[in-house]
Design an enzyme around this catalytic site. Structure first.
Site, PDB file in Angstrom:
ATOM      1  N   HIS A  81      79.075  75.781  42.255  1.00  0.00           N
ATOM      2  CA  HIS A  81      78.257  74.911  41.392  1.00  0.00           C
ATOM      3  C   HIS A  81      78.084  75.564  40.033  1.00  0.00           C
ATOM      4  O   HIS A  81      77.115  76.281  39.810  1.00  0.00           O
ATOM      5  CB  HIS A  81      76.890  74.704  42.046  1.00  0.00           C
ATOM      6  CG  HIS A  81      76.092  73.601  41.449  1.00  0.00           C
ATOM      7  ND1 HIS A  81      75.126  73.803  40.485  1.00  0.00           N
ATOM      8  CD2 HIS A  81      76.101  72.271  41.669  1.00  0.00           C
ATOM      9  CE1 HIS A  81      74.566  72.658  40.169  1.00  0.00           C
ATOM     10  NE2 HIS A  81      75.137  71.714  40.874  1.00  0.00           N
ATOM     11  N   PHE A  82      78.888  75.454  39.144  1.00  0.00           N
ATOM     12  CA  PHE A  82      80.152  74.747  38.937  1.00  0.00           C
ATOM     13  C   PHE A  82      81.259  75.760  38.747  1.00  0.00           C
ATOM     14  O   PHE A  82      80.964  76.886  38.390  1.00  0.00           O
ATOM     15  CB  PHE A  82      80.054  73.852  37.689  1.00  0.00           C
ATOM     16  CG  PHE A  82      79.086  72.716  37.828  1.00  0.00           C
ATOM     17  CD1 PHE A  82      79.478  71.535  38.436  1.00  0.00           C
ATOM     18  CD2 PHE A  82      77.781  72.822  37.365  1.00  0.00           C
ATOM     19  CE1 PHE A  82      78.599  70.471  38.553  1.00  0.00           C
ATOM     20  CE2 PHE A  82      76.904  71.767  37.491  1.00  0.00           C
ATOM     21  CZ  PHE A  82      77.324  70.591  38.090  1.00  0.00           C
TER      22      PHE A  82
END
Length: 148
Positions: free
Chosen positions: A46-47
């Site tokens: 993430h991410f």
């Protein structure tokens, strides 16, 4: 009730404990903090190439410090509560203003709106080390005494 007693009664453990310290608590307010360690697993996805703390994790940190910890304190004032209380979040409305990156420490301040019929509703604000608001909102939960 001391802050170490509150944190020892939290019904969470790593990797889902988002409370490092309770710095102050009273009948109407609580403050605490948490350091988002760079090695936490959710940062891996993430991410990609730009890790950021998921909003749901920020809201959980706010709830653990601002509602659950305050609820544990308030229950201890009502009775000689022992054991881990039962807790369920009932609603949240959180506005996210700025991201939290790996390695950042956050500070949570919560003010009780009401605590009745074992429902606790609080206005909760999360800030960074420079007191910039990260997110804020209202979070409610049911806080029940531990079963004997």
């Amino acid at each position: 009730m001391k802050s170490i007693e509150i944190t020892s009664k939290l019904p969470y453990s790593a990797p889902f404990l988002f409370v490092d310290e309770i710095t102050s608590v009273s009948e109407n307010t609580i403050e605490g903090n948490y350091l988002f360690n760079k090695s936490q697993d959710f940062y891996r996805g993430h991410f990609k190439d730009n890790p950021v703390t998921p909003g749901v994790i920020l809201a959980e940190c706010m709830a653990q410090i601002g509602v659950v910890s305050l609820g544990i304190y308030l229950l201890s004032k009502q009775t000689e509560a022992s054991g881990t209380p039962r807790i369920a979040m009932t609603s949240s409305n959180v506005e996210f203003i700025k991201p939290v990156y790996p390695g950042e420490k956050v500070f949570v301040k919560s003010e009780k709106k009401y605590f009745r019929f074992n429902k606790l509703k609080c206005v909760v604000i999360m800030t960074d080390t420079e007191e910039n608001i990260i997110c804020r909102g209202e979070i409610s939960g049911m806080i029940l005494k531990a079963e004997s």
